[in-house]
Scaffold this motif. Structure first.
Motif, PDB file in Angstrom:
ATOM      1  N   GLY A  48     -10.420  -7.791   6.292  1.00  0.00           N
ATOM      2  CA  GLY A  48     -10.881  -6.478   5.812  1.00  0.00           C
ATOM      3  C   GLY A  48     -10.733  -6.445   4.305  1.00  0.00           C
ATOM      4  O   GLY A  48      -9.659  -6.770   3.781  1.00  0.00           O
ATOM      5  N   PHE A  49     -11.824  -6.099   3.590  1.00  0.00           N
ATOM      6  CA  PHE A  49     -11.739  -6.047   2.133  1.00  0.00           C
ATOM      7  C   PHE A  49     -12.203  -4.686   1.640  1.00  0.00           C
ATOM      8  O   PHE A  49     -12.904  -4.541   0.654  1.00  0.00           O
ATOM      9  N   GLY A  50     -11.768  -3.639   2.364  1.00  0.00           N
ATOM     10  CA  GLY A  50     -12.065  -2.273   1.951  1.00  0.00           C
ATOM     11  C   GLY A  50     -10.901  -1.746   1.136  1.00  0.00           C
ATOM     12  O   GLY A  50     -10.226  -2.495   0.414  1.00  0.00           O
ATOM     13  N   ASN A  51     -10.616  -0.463   1.276  1.00  0.00           N
ATOM     14  CA  ASN A  51      -9.558   0.139   0.477  1.00  0.00           C
ATOM     15  C   ASN A  51      -8.221  -0.565   0.724  1.00  0.00           C
ATOM     16  O   ASN A  51      -7.554  -1.014  -0.216  1.00  0.00           O
ATOM     17  N   VAL A  52      -7.824  -0.691   1.970  1.00  0.00           N
ATOM     18  CA  VAL A  52      -6.491  -1.232   2.269  1.00  0.00           C
ATOM     19  C   VAL A  52      -6.430  -2.728   1.967  1.00  0.00           C
ATOM     20  O   VAL A  52      -5.538  -3.214   1.261  1.00  0.00           O
ATOM     21  N   GLY A  53      -7.403  -3.471   2.517  1.00  0.00           N
ATOM     22  CA  GLY A  53      -7.373  -4.932   2.406  1.00  0.00           C
ATOM     23  C   GLY A  53      -7.475  -5.414   0.975  1.00  0.00           C
ATOM     24  O   GLY A  53      -6.737  -6.313   0.558  1.00  0.00           O
ATOM     25  N   SER A  54      -8.376  -4.821   0.179  1.00  0.00           N
ATOM     26  CA  SER A  54      -8.575  -5.340  -1.183  1.00  0.00           C
ATOM     27  C   SER A  54      -7.316  -5.106  -2.026  1.00  0.00           C
ATOM     28  O   SER A  54      -6.889  -5.990  -2.770  1.00  0.00           O
ATOM     29  N   TYR A  55      -6.689  -3.918  -1.883  1.00  0.00           N
ATOM     30  CA  TYR A  55      -5.489  -3.670  -2.705  1.00  0.00           C
ATOM     31  C   TYR A  55      -4.254  -4.390  -2.162  1.00  0.00           C
ATOM     32  O   TYR A  55      -3.354  -4.739  -2.932  1.00  0.00           O
ATOM     33  N   ALA A  56      -4.228  -4.657  -0.855  1.00  0.00           N
ATOM     34  CA  ALA A  56      -3.122  -5.473  -0.319  1.00  0.00           C
ATOM     35  C   ALA A  56      -3.248  -6.882  -0.900  1.00  0.00           C
ATOM     36  O   ALA A  56      -2.256  -7.475  -1.352  1.00  0.00           O
ATOM     37  N   ALA A  57      -4.478  -7.406  -0.914  1.00  0.00           N
ATOM     38  CA  ALA A  57      -4.694  -8.764  -1.435  1.00  0.00           C
ATOM     39  C   ALA A  57      -4.373  -8.829  -2.931  1.00  0.00           C
ATOM     40  O   ALA A  57      -3.684  -9.742  -3.393  1.00  0.00           O
ATOM     41  N   LEU A  58      -4.847  -7.837  -3.689  1.00  0.00           N
ATOM     42  CA  LEU A  58      -4.606  -7.829  -5.138  1.00  0.00           C
ATOM     43  C   LEU A  58      -3.102  -7.722  -5.429  1.00  0.00           C
ATOM     44  O   LEU A  58      -2.561  -8.441  -6.275  1.00  0.00           O
ATOM     45  N   THR A  59      -2.416  -6.843  -4.690  1.00  0.00           N
ATOM     46  CA  THR A  59      -0.971  -6.680  -4.925  1.00  0.00           C
ATOM     47  C   THR A  59      -0.225  -7.961  -4.549  1.00  0.00           C
ATOM     48  O   THR A  59       0.709  -8.376  -5.249  1.00  0.00           O
ATOM     49  N   ALA A  60      -0.644  -8.588  -3.436  1.00  0.00           N
ATOM     50  CA  ALA A  60      -0.003  -9.850  -3.024  1.00  0.00           C
ATOM     51  C   ALA A  60      -0.137 -10.873  -4.149  1.00  0.00           C
ATOM     52  O   ALA A  60       0.833 -11.548  -4.520  1.00  0.00           O
ATOM     53  N   HIS A  61      -1.336 -10.979  -4.699  1.00  0.00           N
ATOM     54  CA  HIS A  61      -1.615 -11.911  -5.805  1.00  0.00           C
ATOM     55  C   HIS A  61      -0.692 -11.588  -6.995  1.00  0.00           C
ATOM     56  O   HIS A  61      -0.060 -12.469  -7.565  1.00  0.00           O
ATOM     57  N   GLU A  62      -0.599 -10.309  -7.336  1.00  0.00           N
ATOM     58  CA  GLU A  62       0.240  -9.910  -8.488  1.00  0.00           C
ATOM     59  C   GLU A  62       1.725 -10.191  -8.243  1.00  0.00           C
ATOM     60  O   GLU A  62       2.481 -10.432  -9.176  1.00  0.00           O
TER      61      GLU A  62
END
Ligand code: NAD
Length: 452
Positions: free
Chosen positions: A254-268
């Motif tokens: 999922g790369f919507g609101n939840v998935g995209s920011y979970a992925a970005l935060t994980a990366h950070e």
């Protein structure tokens, strides 16, 4: 309904401790009207199965179980929308309040062709337990419209949102029931909802919805809050279990609101995101995906496909990729008895609501895979929605570091509350979260007593 006061008896939800203000009340036996039946493989079936398991551990009486399993108010609305070609189409929507013992109801609005009354019931019920687990003063609600938004233009989407808001207006209010975004809805849709409700009142009512754009009273950090909260929880789990974080591999469905920011935060945070997907498929890169670049690519192209250095994977392949943390952040019933045995992650952090079926849970537990359950893991959204509501009511706005710091403290505290419950009773984290949430709601119900 009649109330029968019991002889002094300790209520199981207080875990053997009597609180200073608690009143001992035994709920009456179930009424002859049964709660709506739930299909075993539906979201509502999952919600009821999870409830039954927790209620047994809490030793809730039959009357209390019947009450907590039922949704308090349910509304179906059928309404017309004028389409751009001049035709008129009828749409169906719902709004459901599950429980109001701990405060006004709170929950998202879903726009999807798959919305059903039962799905909305399940989501409303999970909202009640979720708000109780993170200890914020709300009960649960949910709403939805059966619509494929990809088939509407902006004008039609606005018309549908405004008419749906008008139809459910008697059911929502800043003190009684506060909607928010969910699958298929976003800050712009919340802005139209807020504006429509305000037009009916004759003045601006920013407290009617959360997840609004910041320029009309939204909160800093709300858009990112659910995904960020998921990763605050995962990071705390890593710290608590003594696991090595830098470079640990993360896959996000999922790369919507939840998935995209979970992925970005994980990366950070220093995790290595090796796979992500949306409804049309996923991408995989064993060396790690550059999330800021992928976000820019997605914004420009509305697709993950073709991102530099990645290979295409199907959604089913994505779930079984080798990784340390799997974040299902799309929708319900994605991890089932059919694929739970194939999952390679050591931890599943549920960004979506109800992504794992009870059958899958048993398999994952047997395999020793840690599942951080939805009602704890994805609660960051409703926590910052709570902050937004408080700010909207007071017209006093907080800085983003303040929002994020408060969110992080609540997520960490809630994770440890759930972990402690799990250790104390020797039960999986999901059951522990349900026991904690349902126990708190049962206790509030007893403390308030029954009216009249
Ligand atoms: P969204 O509409 O922004 O995104 C959903 C994503 O899932 C999209 O990328 C879509 O393409 C993808 N998707 C849909 N079906 C899929 C499938 N079969 N396989 C793979 N991907 C698929 O929605 P969202 O707000 O990010 O919500 C996602 C989930 O998180 C839902 O279960 C929702 O209830 C839950 N949730 C959302 C919030 C919130 O604040 N938005 C808070 C808590 C929980």
């Amino acid at each position: 309904m009649t109330i029968r006061s019991a002889a002094p008896k300790t209520h199981a939800a207080t875990n053997g401790k009597k609180t200073a203000h608690s009143v001992t009340v035994t709920m009456p036996a179930p009424s002859p009207t049964p709660a709506p039946s739930a299909q075993a493989d539906s979201a509502y079936g999952t919600a009821i199965a999870q409830f039954d398991q927790a209620a047994k551990i809490l030793q809730l009486d039959a009357g209390m179980c019947d009450l907590l399993k039922s949704c308090r108010r349910e509304i179906t609305v059928n309404f017309p929308v004028k389409m751009t070609d001049g035709s008129v189409r009828r749409f169906t929507g719902y709004r459901i309040h599950h429980n109001t013992s701990r405060g006004p109801t709170k929950g998202g609005i879903r726009f999807s062709p798959h919305v059903t009354m039962d799905e909305v019931r399940a989501l409303a019920m999970w909202m009640t337990w979720k708000c109780a687990v993170v200890n914020i003063p709300y009960g649960g609600a949910k709403g939805g419209v059966i619509v494929d938004t990809k088939k509407l233009d902006m004008h039609e989407l606005e018309g549908l949102t405004r008419r749906y808001t008008t139809e459910i207006a008697p059911f929502i209010s800043p003190d009684g029931d506060i909607p928010a975004p969910d699958m298929g809805t976003n800050p712009q849709i919340m802005a139209w909802m807020m504006d429509t409700y305000s037009m009916h009142q004759g003045h601006s009512v920013p407290g009617i919805v959360t997840g609004k754009p910041i320029n009309i009273g939204g909160s800093a950090g709300r858009n990112e809050a659910t995904g960020r909260g998921v990763m605050f929880t995962v990071r705390e789990a890593y710290k608590t279990f003594g696991w090595k974080l830098p470079g640990a591999k993360v896959v996000v469905q999922g790369f919507g609101n939840v998935g995209s920011y979970a992925a970005l935060t994980a990366h950070e945070m220093g995790f290595k995101v090796v796979g992500v997907s949306d409804v049309s498929g996923g991408i995989h890169n064993e060396k790690g995906i550059d999330l800021p670049k992928l976000m820019a690519h997605y914004r420009a192209n509305r697709t993950l496909t073709g991102f530099n250095g990645s290979e295409a994977v199907s959604n089913s392949e994505l779930l079984t990729l080798k990784c340390d943390v799997l974040v299902p952040a799309a929708m319900e019933n994605q991890i089932t008895a059919a694929n739970a045995g194939l999952i390679h992650a050591t931890m599943i952090a549920e960004g979506a609501n109800g992504p794992t079926t009870p059958g899958a849970d048993d398999i994952l537990n047997d395999r020793g895979i840690v599942v951080i359950p939805d009602i704890m893991c994805n609660a960051g959204g409703v926590v910052v929605s709570y902050f937004e509501w408080v700010q909207s009511l007071q017209q006093l706005f907080w800085e983003e570091p303040d929002v994020n710091g408060r969110l992080e403290r609540i997520m960490i505290r809630s994770f440890h509350d759930v972990l402690d419950e799990s250790k104390r009773r020797n039960i999986p984290l999901r059951t522990a979260a349900q026991v904690l949430g349902i126990g708190r709601v049962a206790e509030s119900t007893k403390t308030r007593g029954l009216y009249p």
